[in-house]
Design a protein around this motif. Sequence first.
Motif, PDB file in Angstrom:
ATOM      1  N   LEU A 695       0.680  -1.124  -0.063  1.00  0.00           N
ATOM      2  CA  LEU A 695       0.027  -0.004   0.022  1.00  0.00           C
ATOM      3  C   LEU A 695       0.909   1.260  -0.040  1.00  0.00           C
ATOM      4  CD1 LEU A 695      -2.495  -0.840   2.671  1.00  0.00           C
ATOM      5  CD2 LEU A 695      -2.726  -0.851   0.084  1.00  0.00           C
ATOM      6  N   ASP A 696       0.497   2.220  -0.680  1.00  0.00           N
ATOM      7  CA  ASP A 696       0.863   3.703  -0.594  1.00  0.00           C
ATOM      8  C   ASP A 696      -0.192   4.293   0.419  1.00  0.00           C
ATOM      9  OD1 ASP A 696       2.846   3.499  -2.363  1.00  0.00           O
ATOM     10  OD2 ASP A 696       1.923   3.837  -3.970  1.00  0.00           O
ATOM     11  N   THR A 697       0.548   5.179   1.331  1.00  0.00           N
ATOM     12  CA  THR A 697      -0.305   5.701   2.399  1.00  0.00           C
ATOM     13  C   THR A 697       0.066   7.400   2.205  1.00  0.00           C
ATOM     14  OG1 THR A 697       0.266   3.768   3.901  1.00  0.00           O
ATOM     15  CG2 THR A 697      -0.550   6.078   4.788  1.00  0.00           C
ATOM     16  N   THR A 711      -5.594  10.136   7.105  1.00  0.00           N
ATOM     17  CA  THR A 711      -4.924   8.882   6.605  1.00  0.00           C
ATOM     18  C   THR A 711      -5.741   8.366   5.487  1.00  0.00           C
ATOM     19  OG1 THR A 711      -3.437   8.777   8.221  1.00  0.00           O
ATOM     20  CG2 THR A 711      -3.289   7.157   6.402  1.00  0.00           C
ATOM     21  N   GLN A 713      -5.359   5.320   1.835  1.00  0.00           N
ATOM     22  CA  GLN A 713      -4.228   4.419   1.370  1.00  0.00           C
ATOM     23  C   GLN A 713      -4.756   4.023  -0.165  1.00  0.00           C
ATOM     24  OE1 GLN A 713      -4.229   1.448   4.607  1.00  0.00           O
ATOM     25  NE2 GLN A 713      -1.971   2.168   4.852  1.00  0.00           N
TER      26      GLN A 713
END
Length: 797
Positions: A695-697, A711, A713
């Motif tokens: 995952l990219d957060t 946040t 994702q």
Amino acid sequence: MRLTARLTTFLLIFVLVFSVVADYPAHAKGSRTYYVHKTSKFYSTSNSAKQSMGLIPINATLKTSSKKSSKMYKVIYSGKTGYVYKSNLWTRRTTVNRYIHKTSYLYTSSNAAKQRVQKIAINKSLTTDSNLNNKMYHVNYKGKRGYVYASNLSTKKTPITKFVVKASKRYKNYAHTKKYSGTIPVNTVLTTTSPQSNKLYWVNYNGVNCYVFASNLANSETSVNESELPINTYGLISDSGNHAVWNMPSGLSGSAEFAQLSQFANGRPQKIIKEATVGSTKWYQVQFTEGTTGWVLQNAFSKTFRELPALWKVSAITNLNAQIYSEPVEDDQFALRDDQSNHVTLEVYATIALNVDQVATIDGQNWVHIKKYTAGTSVGWIKASGNLQADPAPSTATFNYVTRVGIVNGNYPIFNDQNEFITYSKDFLNNSYSVNAEKVINGDMMYRINGIGWISGQALDVPGNLVSASDNSKYKYIDPSNGDFDLFDSNPNDGNALSRDRIASLLDKNYRNKMFEVIDTKSINGVLWDFLKYNDWYEKAGKDVYIGWVRNSSLLTLENKTEQFSADALVQIPGSRNQQGLAYDEQGNYFVSFDEGNGLGRILVYNGKGEQLSDTGIQNFGHTCALSYDKNSHTLYEVNSSGTAPTLNTLKYNPNSHELSLIRSVDLPDVKYIAMIAVKNGNQLIMLSESYSDLDTFYTIDVTSGKNLGTTQIGKLGVVQGMQYYKGTIYFLANNYLTLLDPDTLAISHRYRFSIPKQTPAESEGLTVIGGTDDHVTLAIGFHNHQIYSVDIPADK
């Protein structure tokens, strides 16, 4: 009579008193102290009948009342009265030079309360003025006063025998600025009298005196142990430094360098035949080609492993709590793959398709290396016993090509059916051959060429099957709304493949957002099938990940914007620093950041001609890849992620002088490593954390406090190289494709592919917006070769 008696008594008393008084002052005034400064014989008398009663050592203390003019003085020594020659005495102690002949310690005192202060090496020179009959001498060593045992000292230097354990250069001076030609071979016997704590020793080799490094010598002869390694043992060449290739381990008699390892490094694992230990130095014998082998230092390889002939599938995980390790080592306490708080276990991967591709045995413990088939990425090493079950891959699928293949790349190895190296493809260039089988090994599509062996499809041109490299339609991404996204790992021509070997779905988070390249297409019963790979690293050789077969109807073609790049670079940045981040001000100037190493960085400002306008100098900026500019407040933001928690640095920019000044640094304890940042507005920043997960957060961060405001994702988009927020859209650069994201939902609105740039392929380093209208946006992209190009894309509406 009475008078006579009185007179007699008086005279007796007078004589007695006079004799006592006369004798005492004369003795007290004549007593003198001397020290023996030359070992002296102790005689019974001073006349010709004298006999020696023994020796008196240097610095023994003696007293005498003899006349100064006497040739011999009367003294008392060890309770005996005798005579010594005046010429052997001195009024001061004599300083004597001695050498350590046995490793000694300096003590605080000579009594029972003494303590060790320092160790003194053999052949170190000391001076003392102690009585040489003493058990311990008072000395001065490196500015410290103390005592050493006399038994550890000698009057001459002690010759020490040494053995050369590493081929040693010969120097003419201790500063080793001048040297003789040639080296002294391993196991040569040398003798030195140099202090054993010296960095270099003075020796004689073949009649020539010279200095050699002490680290190249040892007290015993070096041993040479050589052993065969298991078949299919390979090593990956380290990126650091260059190494020589030798006909035998360096330093042995007859050894010679004949090549550089860089001549053979082709980005693929090298086959290792033997290992040898010469003293404490470890070597590998490497088979580069069928007729070329050589010895290379073991530390030239970053990793060694035994590669399986084919991937094994993990059919069952029998222990969900099994720990995952970064390396298979004996002392696994320091090899746990963790984040210092939570150890990673197999439970994390319980529902993911896994493969075993490497095996290792460390101290009798069997290990296997597992990887995700769905991404081809490494999971880590597992202790094999009791933790999982793995089965060999299905038998090779066979098929017949309508056309023949040509070998067009000479840098690939060819293997036989036992996965043993045969030769390199350069021996078969520019000829055509028939193919009768294919298989996937460690993510590489392999083809079996009749009469030759197995070779990677990357070395082949297969007309009618592999998609032409000039065909832009080969770059694809999935259409989530349409298609069957099942991935298969066997040739679709195999009738059982579709029911037997499903490995994953393109809808998995590993693939959902990737850009794919179609490298093989087949038509089976009227249905087109594509074999896919992806490469996040600007299509760099050796970074391909092969993932399997999927129906062609499941994919969409990426729009190619390569032609929209500027014909020439907008800016050429001077110098050779490690360029990373890029930002742009409202006046046509560029902020370019550089990684200076060791957690340090700097930011420079350049105009459109590449002329430097200002420089922050070296600061605690870290890798400096995260950079973004707010033109409204003239503020530049940078994130340093080199420590345990990222730090947000805020710099004020003066548009007139172009100077940057650091005004605030705030820790970001609530976020992980930050790869990119983008100014969202005057109060908020968007930050991207790119970890090794799937995952990219994205974080929304308050610019003043560093507080995380939210946040989101998304499945990993690739290896990010640039990010910019512009008019409600995140522009996300992952090397060779650009994704446009909604900042709140991370929904993808558009995707574009680039060959970046088409003139000078290089790793991209930073993305920024330099202009735009209602219809289009102009982006500037920096590259590792210090060039900045522009490209136009349609505005996101």
